[in-house]
Design a protein around this motif. Sequence first.
Motif, short mmCIF file in Angstrom:
data_model
loop_
_atom_site.label_atom_id
_atom_site.label_comp_id
_atom_site.label_asym_id
_atom_site.label_seq_id
_atom_site.Cartn_x
_atom_site.Cartn_y
_atom_site.Cartn_z
N TYR A 229 0.83 -1.21 0.00
CA TYR A 229 0.00 0.00 0.00
C TYR A 229 0.87 1.26 0.00
CZ TYR A 229 -2.54 3.85 2.22
OH TYR A 229 -3.06 5.07 2.54
N LYS B 211 0.98 4.37 -2.54
CA LYS B 211 0.70 5.72 -2.02
C LYS B 211 1.83 6.67 -2.40
CE LYS B 211 -0.99 8.25 1.97
NZ LYS B 211 -2.08 8.81 1.16
N ASP C 280 -4.10 7.15 -4.76
CA ASP C 280 -4.96 7.11 -3.56
C ASP C 280 -6.41 6.77 -3.89
OD1 ASP C 280 -2.58 8.19 -2.60
OD2 ASP C 280 -3.60 9.26 -0.99
N TYR D 144 -8.48 1.14 -1.14
CA TYR D 144 -9.30 1.28 0.07
C TYR D 144 -8.81 0.28 1.13
CZ TYR D 144 -12.13 -2.82 -1.44
OH TYR D 144 -12.54 -4.08 -1.83
N TYR E 157 -5.39 -3.88 2.58
CA TYR E 157 -5.67 -2.83 1.61
C TYR E 157 -6.02 -3.48 0.27
CZ TYR E 157 -3.43 0.31 4.94
OH TYR E 157 -3.11 1.01 6.08
#
Length: 254
Positions: free
Chosen positions: A176, A180, A186, A190, A198
């Motif tokens: 994740y 990011k 982004d 979720y 994630y």
Amino acid sequence: MKTKLYKNNGMMIAGITLRDPVEFESNNMALHACENLENVLENRKKLAAFLNCDLENFVCAKQTHSANFHRVMIGDKGRGSDRLETAIPDTDALYTFEPNLLLCSFNADCVPVIFYHEGTGAVGVVHSGWQGTVKEITLKVFKHLIQAEDCDPSGFHVQICPALSQEKFEVDEDVYVKFKDLGYADAFMYYNERTNKYHIDNQLTVKKQCMLAGIPEAQITIDRTCTYISEDGFSYRQDKHAGRHLCFIMKKSR
């Protein structure tokens, strides 16, 4: 032989092979992930016949989840077509301006990308698993084509092919964070509090990379078939011994 064609006209043919229980190893196309080499070669020969070309027209790379790409020349014809030893090493994207070369990418959950360019006649394939995506292989390929090969970004047409869906692509925080850190992914992630995982939409992240290169959104198409859920899909996440789809494009001689 199950095959989905995205393009088939006088200029090019492009598509992806599908899992098919009636074929050898369910239509597995990968020499690096097979039970029997001859089975895969037989499947590839059937595909060649379907596409009206020969096995020696195939050009394959030894994929390593890198951000490396290779311009395929006529001298590359047949590399990796019948044995791994001759495949283009350490490469996850191929492009060419030459006709009658079937550029190949092998996938089972990773995002396959097929593209062509109206102005220059360039065609290509990209293999972008999550590692390739965080290394921005797709963005780098298109930037190279725009800067070094004089391809106007508005001339590209991109097909993003079946891959692991966001629902099934669950990861831990380390992956994740890598997405990011891209600074633009982004909206494609979720967090599931119940599982502490994630979920990432790799296809939409790759689409964003195409758009960052300047390709018009209207010229990017996504096949949302999930390789995990679909009976036509090979999924490494579901079955570590899964075969591979072959994603391909070939420019035809006029």
